[in-house]
Motif scaffolding. Structure first.
Motif, mmCIF file in Angstrom:
data_model
loop_
_atom_site.group_PDB
_atom_site.id
_atom_site.type_symbol
_atom_site.label_atom_id
_atom_site.label_comp_id
_atom_site.label_asym_id
_atom_site.label_seq_id
_atom_site.Cartn_x
_atom_site.Cartn_y
_atom_site.Cartn_z
ATOM 1 N N UNK A 76 0.865 -1.183 0.000
ATOM 2 C CA UNK A 76 0.000 0.000 0.000
ATOM 3 C C UNK A 76 0.902 1.232 0.000
ATOM 4 N N UNK A 77 0.326 2.386 -0.301
ATOM 5 C CA UNK A 77 1.079 3.641 -0.274
ATOM 6 C C UNK A 77 0.617 4.474 0.911
ATOM 7 N N UNK A 78 1.563 5.129 1.557
ATOM 8 C CA UNK A 78 1.160 5.965 2.665
ATOM 9 C C UNK A 78 2.331 6.557 3.426
ATOM 10 N N UNK A 79 2.042 6.934 4.663
ATOM 11 C CA UNK A 79 3.026 7.598 5.525
ATOM 12 C C UNK A 79 3.445 6.677 6.661
ATOM 13 N N UNK A 148 -2.777 15.049 3.510
ATOM 14 C CA UNK A 148 -2.239 13.693 3.599
ATOM 15 C C UNK A 148 -3.224 12.648 3.092
ATOM 16 N N UNK A 149 -4.513 12.810 3.386
ATOM 17 C CA UNK A 149 -5.496 11.831 2.910
ATOM 18 C C UNK A 149 -5.506 11.769 1.385
ATOM 19 N N UNK A 150 -5.486 12.932 0.743
ATOM 20 C CA UNK A 150 -5.456 12.947 -0.718
ATOM 21 C C UNK A 150 -4.170 12.325 -1.233
ATOM 22 N N UNK A 151 -3.057 12.564 -0.540
ATOM 23 C CA UNK A 151 -1.785 12.031 -1.017
ATOM 24 C C UNK A 151 -1.755 10.501 -0.945
ATOM 25 N N UNK A 155 -1.810 10.098 -4.869
ATOM 26 C CA UNK A 155 -0.498 10.379 -5.453
ATOM 27 C C UNK A 155 0.095 9.199 -6.217
ATOM 28 N N UNK A 156 0.089 7.966 -5.681
ATOM 29 C CA UNK A 156 0.633 6.862 -6.480
ATOM 30 C C UNK A 156 -0.192 6.582 -7.719
ATOM 31 N N UNK A 157 -1.516 6.731 -7.604
ATOM 32 C CA UNK A 157 -2.382 6.523 -8.758
ATOM 33 C C UNK A 157 -2.176 7.632 -9.780
#
Length: 351
Positions: A76-79, A148-151, A155-157
């Motif tokens: 998954x993508x995230x922080x 951050x939620x939008x990122x 962002x990866x998509x």
């Protein structure tokens, strides 16, 4: 000792999940150049399903190896936040963005870069570099704590969207006057449509009847049609975000030689396409090309401009659904797998 949990799936049946628990040793167990990261916030979309469906073909299972036979960890993508470190430049509290496991913690072997670090763990050495790079938020000009939620969701998509649209434009749309997009309500699809707006091609979105109203309301497509409707016969490129053999065959039958290009990107129907009429788009290939063409800074500037234009609109398109913990993560995963996720909501999970 640190308690860790990891969500694993059956690689042959993605609906079969298990939450595993184990213990991580103290910071003194870290080797030189290693950092322990605690995953903080991730997004979960149909894109993550693609990682599982073609995990063997592309190597997605190899990023975060699972211990059990036949099991895998979906990326998954995230922080994430550094909680222990042997790297002075990455002290505890450093926040990073990148490719993460469905797990509470993981250890990375860090080689510093100007924007963060690359994970040089041996099992990742042969994997595409774009997935091994982590951005330190304090060094990322595109980072905005309020977004951050939008990122984590987009962002990866959107990077895939940006590179796919660029690939088409870079090749003069292969002579097409129309670009037909399946799964047009999906985030990567409408991100691509946003990048293609104003570039001289007509955009036709195909989607399920229940999603026609939402997709048309985005204002990104010139025409939105339900699956099964006739598409005008003119030179067209097909961007397949669905992986549906039925949709592909119907479009080839309808357009014949007017279908000048057929590109597969996503697999929302969860079946890896073996159709020789379609070319698989692998975003890192276009990323490498444009890094060579424009340089890293030039690419970052172009992507940043496109990203800011996208985020200015994205918050009005989709509502954020917030979840927390491994059990809710599994619930969201099952909903996305079953196609029950609504296009007008997006799922963010905090750990």
């Amino acid at each position: 000792m640190i308690s860790r949990w990891t969500v694993v799936v059956d690689r042959d049946d993605l609906t079969e999940t298990e939450v595993l628990h184990d213990e991580l040793g103290p910071a003194s167990d870290l080797s030189d150049c290693e950092v322990l990261l605690r995953v903080s916030r991730v997004g979960l979309t149909a894109n993550n399903v693609t990682y599982g469906v073609i995990g063997d073909a592309i190597g997605y299972w190899n990023f975060f190896p699972a211990g059990g036979d036949g099991q895998g960890v979906i990326p998954v993508w995230g922080f994430a936040d550094v909680v222990d470190s042997t790297v002075d430049a990455l002290p505890s509290g450093t926040r990073v963005y990148g490719y993460l496991p469905m797990a509470s913690h993981f250890v990375a072997r860090a080689r510093l870069t100007s924007s963060g670090f690359v994970d040089t763990a041996e099992h990742r050495a042969e994997l595409p570099g774009v997935y091994n790079s982590y951005l330190v938020t304090s060094q990322d000009p595109a980072y905005d704590a309020s977004l951050e939620d939008l990122q984590v969701l987009y962002r990866p998509l959107f990077l895939t969207s940006f590179l796919l649209a660029d690939r088409l434009a870079d090749n003069s749309f292969y002579g097409a006057r129309t670009v037909v997009v399946s799964s047009a309500s999906s985030k990567t699809a409408f991100g691509t449509a946003q990048c293609l707006r104003g570039q001289g091609v007509r955009l036709v979105g195909l989607t399920s009847p229940r999603n026609v109203e939402f997709t048309a309301g985005l204002g990104l497509y010139d025409t939105v049609l339900p699956y099964g409707a006739d598409v005008d016969a003119e030179p067209s490129a097909y961007l397949d975000f669905s992986g549906s053999a039925e949709v592909r065959s119907a479009l080839h039958d309808r357009l014949g030689p007017d279908l000048v290009k057929d590109i597969s990107i996503g697999l929302t129907h969860q079946a890896a396409s073996q159709d020789g009429r379609s070319e698989f788009f692998f975003a890192p290939d276009q990323l490498r090309k444009r890094t060579a063409d424009w340089g890293a800074d030039g690419l970052a500037q172009r992507f940043g401009e496109a990203w800011r234009g996208f985020t200015a609109q994205a918050s009005s398109w989709v509502a954020i659904a917030n979840h927390s913990g491994p059990d809710e993560l599994v619930e969201v995963w099952q909903a996305v797998l079953a196609g029950k996720a609504n296009p007008d909501t997006a799922d963010v999970i905090s750990f």
